[in-house]
Design a protein around this motif. Structure first.
Motif, short mmCIF file in Angstrom:
data_model
loop_
_atom_site.label_atom_id
_atom_site.label_comp_id
_atom_site.label_asym_id
_atom_site.label_seq_id
_atom_site.Cartn_x
_atom_site.Cartn_y
_atom_site.Cartn_z
N PRO A 5 0.80 -1.23 0.00
CA PRO A 5 0.00 0.00 0.00
C PRO A 5 0.83 1.28 0.00
O PRO A 5 0.35 2.34 -0.35
CB PRO A 5 -0.83 -0.12 1.27
N TYR A 6 2.10 1.18 0.36
CA TYR A 6 2.93 2.38 0.41
C TYR A 6 3.40 2.82 -0.97
O TYR A 6 4.02 3.86 -1.12
CB TYR A 6 4.09 2.17 1.39
N PRO A 10 0.00 9.14 -0.88
CA PRO A 10 -0.53 9.37 0.47
C PRO A 10 -2.01 9.79 0.46
O PRO A 10 -2.77 9.39 1.33
CB PRO A 10 0.35 10.48 1.03
N GLU A 11 -2.38 10.56 -0.56
CA GLU A 11 -3.77 11.01 -0.65
C GLU A 11 -4.73 9.82 -0.84
O GLU A 11 -5.78 9.74 -0.23
CB GLU A 11 -3.96 12.01 -1.80
N MET A 18 -7.34 -0.08 5.38
CA MET A 18 -6.40 -1.19 5.32
C MET A 18 -7.04 -2.43 5.96
O MET A 18 -7.56 -2.36 7.08
CB MET A 18 -5.11 -0.85 6.07
N ILE A 19 -7.03 -3.53 5.24
CA ILE A 19 -7.54 -4.80 5.75
C ILE A 19 -6.41 -5.81 5.67
O ILE A 19 -5.86 -6.05 4.61
CB ILE A 19 -8.75 -5.28 4.93
N THR A 20 -6.07 -6.38 6.81
CA THR A 20 -5.00 -7.35 6.87
C THR A 20 -5.61 -8.75 6.95
O THR A 20 -6.43 -9.02 7.83
CB THR A 20 -4.10 -7.10 8.09
#
Length: 73
Positions: A5-6, A10-11, A18-20
């Motif tokens: 996701p990084y 950032p926007e 976030m789903i882990t």
């Protein structure tokens, strides 16, 4: 990008939740594989299903794909 996701801006990350997902244990995977076998009329030894589950390393989709490949011969 979905796995890292990084790499998203950032926007965009701020707009996402976030789903882990946690890996399943062998017992959980075997239970699902057994259910699939019953529904699809596949005869499989439990030890084979356990081997598929161990090989998948907690990834249910990988285990299902392996079961399908083995069932088709």
């Amino acid at each position: 990008i979905a796995n890292d996701p990084y790499k998203l801006s950032p926007e965009l990350r701020k707009l996402c939740e976030m789903i882990t997902f946690k890996r399943l244990d062998v017992r959980q995977v075997v239970k699902v594989l057994e259910k699939i076998c019953v529904q699809e009329g596949i005869k499989a030894d439990r030890k084979v299903l356990e081997a598929i589950a161990r090989n998948a390393g907690g990834d249910l989709r990988a285990a299902i794909n392996d079961l399908e490949a083995i069932a088709e011969g």
